[in-house]
Design a protein around this motif. Sequence first.
Motif, PDB file in Angstrom:
ATOM      1  N   ARG A 120      32.941   5.713  86.333  1.00 31.20           N
ATOM      2  CA  ARG A 120      33.295   6.835  85.462  1.00 31.20           C
ATOM      3  C   ARG A 120      32.622   6.649  84.112  1.00 31.20           C
ATOM      4  NH1 ARG A 120      39.427   5.258  86.681  1.00 31.20           N
ATOM      5  NH2 ARG A 120      38.401   3.283  86.356  1.00 31.20           N
ATOM      6  N   SER A 121      32.287   7.758  83.458  1.00 38.88           N
ATOM      7  CA  SER A 121      31.714   7.640  82.116  1.00 38.88           C
ATOM      8  C   SER A 121      32.811   7.493  81.075  1.00 38.88           C
ATOM      9  CB  SER A 121      30.807   8.831  81.793  1.00 38.88           C
ATOM     10  OG  SER A 121      31.533  10.031  81.815  1.00 38.88           O
ATOM     11  N   ALA A 122      33.989   8.061  81.317  1.00 38.23           N
ATOM     12  CA  ALA A 122      35.128   7.930  80.407  1.00 38.23           C
ATOM     13  C   ALA A 122      36.248   7.239  81.180  1.00 38.23           C
ATOM     14  CB  ALA A 122      35.570   9.301  79.912  1.00 38.23           C
ATOM     15  N   TRP A 123      36.475   5.983  80.899  1.00 34.73           N
ATOM     16  CA  TRP A 123      37.428   5.191  81.663  1.00 34.73           C
ATOM     17  C   TRP A 123      38.375   4.372  80.792  1.00 34.73           C
ATOM     18  CZ3 TRP A 123      36.590   0.353  79.976  1.00 34.73           C
ATOM     19  CH2 TRP A 123      35.333   0.060  79.469  1.00 34.73           C
ATOM     20  N   GLU A 124      38.092   4.280  79.512  1.00 31.83           N
ATOM     21  CA  GLU A 124      38.791   3.358  78.624  1.00 31.83           C
ATOM     22  C   GLU A 124      40.313   3.503  78.639  1.00 31.83           C
ATOM     23  OE1 GLU A 124      36.263   5.284  77.753  1.00 31.83           O
ATOM     24  OE2 GLU A 124      34.670   3.992  77.030  1.00 31.83           O
ATOM     25  N   ASP A 125      40.828   4.725  78.679  1.00 32.17           N
ATOM     26  CA  ASP A 125      42.273   4.942  78.599  1.00 32.17           C
ATOM     27  C   ASP A 125      42.928   5.192  79.960  1.00 32.17           C
ATOM     28  OD1 ASP A 125      42.205   4.653  75.833  1.00 32.17           O
ATOM     29  OD2 ASP A 125      41.679   6.754  75.544  1.00 32.17           O
ATOM     30  N   GLU A 126      42.201   4.977  81.028  1.00 31.18           N
ATOM     31  CA  GLU A 126      42.750   5.193  82.367  1.00 31.18           C
ATOM     32  C   GLU A 126      43.775   4.107  82.686  1.00 31.18           C
ATOM     33  OE1 GLU A 126      42.242   7.725  84.439  1.00 31.18           O
ATOM     34  OE2 GLU A 126      40.863   8.677  83.026  1.00 31.18           O
ATOM     35  N   PRO A 127      44.919   4.473  83.275  1.00 31.51           N
ATOM     36  CA  PRO A 127      45.964   3.482  83.579  1.00 31.51           C
ATOM     37  C   PRO A 127      45.471   2.329  84.452  1.00 31.51           C
ATOM     38  CG  PRO A 127      46.805   5.705  83.886  1.00 31.51           C
ATOM     39  CD  PRO A 127      45.333   5.827  83.618  1.00 31.51           C
ATOM     40  N   ASP A 128      44.585   2.602  85.417  1.00 34.58           N
ATOM     41  CA  ASP A 128      44.113   1.520  86.286  1.00 34.58           C
ATOM     42  C   ASP A 128      43.284   0.497  85.514  1.00 34.58           C
ATOM     43  OD1 ASP A 128      41.923   3.215  85.965  1.00 34.58           O
ATOM     44  OD2 ASP A 128      41.462   3.347  88.092  1.00 34.58           O
ATOM     45  N   MET A 130      26.183   6.098  80.373  1.00 33.36           N
ATOM     46  CA  MET A 130      26.631   6.660  81.649  1.00 33.36           C
ATOM     47  C   MET A 130      26.608   8.193  81.636  1.00 33.36           C
ATOM     48  SD  MET A 130      26.966   4.317  83.900  1.00 33.36           S
ATOM     49  CE  MET A 130      27.582   5.358  85.205  1.00 33.36           C
ATOM     50  N   SER A 131      26.994   8.805  80.536  1.00 36.64           N
ATOM     51  CA  SER A 131      26.974  10.279  80.474  1.00 36.64           C
ATOM     52  C   SER A 131      25.562  10.803  80.675  1.00 36.64           C
ATOM     53  CB  SER A 131      27.531  10.775  79.140  1.00 36.64           C
ATOM     54  OG  SER A 131      28.897  10.474  79.038  1.00 36.64           O
ATOM     55  N   GLU A 132      24.606  10.169  80.015  1.00 33.84           N
ATOM     56  CA  GLU A 132      23.210  10.574  80.191  1.00 33.84           C
ATOM     57  C   GLU A 132      22.736  10.274  81.606  1.00 33.84           C
ATOM     58  OE1 GLU A 132      21.867   9.746  75.559  1.00 33.84           O
ATOM     59  OE2 GLU A 132      21.853   8.102  77.008  1.00 33.84           O
ATOM     60  N   GLY A 133      23.176   9.158  82.150  1.00 34.94           N
ATOM     61  CA  GLY A 133      22.831   8.809  83.522  1.00 34.94           C
ATOM     62  C   GLY A 133      23.359   9.834  84.514  1.00 34.94           C
ATOM     63  N   PHE A 134      24.605  10.295  84.283  1.00 41.98           N
ATOM     64  CA  PHE A 134      25.176  11.315  85.163  1.00 41.98           C
ATOM     65  C   PHE A 134      24.382  12.622  85.072  1.00 41.98           C
ATOM     66  CE2 PHE A 134      29.285   8.855  85.074  1.00 41.98           C
ATOM     67  CZ  PHE A 134      29.312   8.604  86.429  1.00 41.98           C
ATOM     68  N   THR A 135      23.903  12.957  83.879  1.00 38.98           N
ATOM     69  CA  THR A 135      23.105  14.177  83.714  1.00 38.98           C
ATOM     70  C   THR A 135      21.794  14.065  84.476  1.00 38.98           C
ATOM     71  OG1 THR A 135      24.096  14.623  81.553  1.00 38.98           O
ATOM     72  CG2 THR A 135      21.981  15.677  82.023  1.00 38.98           C
ATOM     73  N   LEU A 136      21.102  12.937  84.313  1.00 39.04           N
ATOM     74  CA  LEU A 136      19.835  12.730  85.018  1.00 39.04           C
ATOM     75  C   LEU A 136      20.066  12.691  86.531  1.00 39.04           C
ATOM     76  CD1 LEU A 136      16.794  12.217  84.784  1.00 39.04           C
ATOM     77  CD2 LEU A 136      17.314   9.771  84.543  1.00 39.04           C
ATOM     78  N   ALA A 137      21.137  12.032  86.952  1.00 42.55           N
ATOM     79  CA  ALA A 137      21.455  11.958  88.385  1.00 42.55           C
ATOM     80  C   ALA A 137      21.763  13.345  88.941  1.00 42.55           C
ATOM     81  CB  ALA A 137      22.629  11.020  88.608  1.00 42.55           C
ATOM     82  N   ALA A 138      22.465  14.178  88.177  1.00 42.87           N
ATOM     83  CA  ALA A 138      22.783  15.542  88.637  1.00 42.87           C
ATOM     84  C   ALA A 138      21.515  16.352  88.853  1.00 42.87           C
ATOM     85  CB  ALA A 138      23.697  16.239  87.630  1.00 42.87           C
ATOM     86  N   LEU A 139      20.524  16.138  88.005  1.00 41.58           N
ATOM     87  CA  LEU A 139      19.245  16.837  88.177  1.00 41.58           C
ATOM     88  C   LEU A 139      18.608  16.445  89.508  1.00 41.58           C
ATOM     89  CD1 LEU A 139      16.876  18.573  87.148  1.00 41.58           C
ATOM     90  CD2 LEU A 139      16.027  16.517  85.993  1.00 41.58           C
ATOM     91  N   PHE A 140      18.554  15.150  89.796  1.00 38.65           N
ATOM     92  CA  PHE A 140      17.957  14.715  91.065  1.00 38.65           C
ATOM     93  C   PHE A 140      18.813  15.115  92.255  1.00 38.65           C
ATOM     94  CE2 PHE A 140      15.160  12.296  88.375  1.00 38.65           C
ATOM     95  CZ  PHE A 140      13.956  12.377  89.071  1.00 38.65           C
ATOM     96  N   ASP A 141      20.114  15.140  92.069  1.00 40.30           N
ATOM     97  CA  ASP A 141      21.002  15.600  93.132  1.00 40.30           C
ATOM     98  C   ASP A 141      20.717  17.067  93.452  1.00 40.30           C
ATOM     99  OD1 ASP A 141      22.915  14.498  94.841  1.00 40.30           O
ATOM    100  OD2 ASP A 141      24.536  15.548  93.795  1.00 40.30           O
ATOM    101  N   ALA A 142      20.532  17.885  92.412  1.00 38.05           N
ATOM    102  CA  ALA A 142      20.221  19.304  92.611  1.00 38.05           C
ATOM    103  C   ALA A 142      18.866  19.494  93.287  1.00 38.05           C
ATOM    104  CB  ALA A 142      20.241  20.041  91.273  1.00 38.05           C
ATOM    105  N   LEU A 143      17.984  18.524  93.115  1.00 38.84           N
ATOM    106  CA  LEU A 143      16.664  18.575  93.746  1.00 38.84           C
ATOM    107  C   LEU A 143      16.690  17.948  95.149  1.00 38.84           C
ATOM    108  CD1 LEU A 143      14.504  17.565  90.659  1.00 38.84           C
ATOM    109  CD2 LEU A 143      14.707  19.853  91.678  1.00 38.84           C
TER     110      LEU A 143
END
Length: 139
Positions: free
Chosen positions: A108-116, A34-47
């Motif tokens: 979310r990419s980091a969700w493991e410790d989230e209360p929900d 997911m972290s890598e996916g968010f990075t790639l998605a941010a690139l396309f979002d910026a484009l």
Amino acid sequence: MTMVTVEIDREVITQAAQMVRYWNADEVLNRINMSEGFTLAALFDALHEHDIAEYIIREVWEGESDGDRDPLPWANGHGSRLSWDEYRERADDLSHNEGDERFWFAPRSAWEDEPDVIEYYAREDAERVADTRRARTGH
């Protein structure tokens, strides 16, 4: 963060976006997290390829196994979150929501410790125990 301005021919951006559209959760996009996916998605979002950015996030999420992905990927502006199944079950009712009430696919990419998430897994475990008890007793 340093901002870099680069000129890229719009045709090249379009070709890259079309190329990504051929990738899916069963092939290319299941190889990144997911972290890598968010990075790639941010690139396309910026484009300004916002639909491709959303596609990348969804396909990467779908490519991850159940234990490795956010179990509550649907979120609204108030911070409420739903699982994939909860969203599907309530989709007709939720489709009329607007503004902060509307749910978006936003894993979310980091969700493991989230209360929900902790609460969600506790609910799931309780339901599994109840189902097992009902199967044994017939009630």
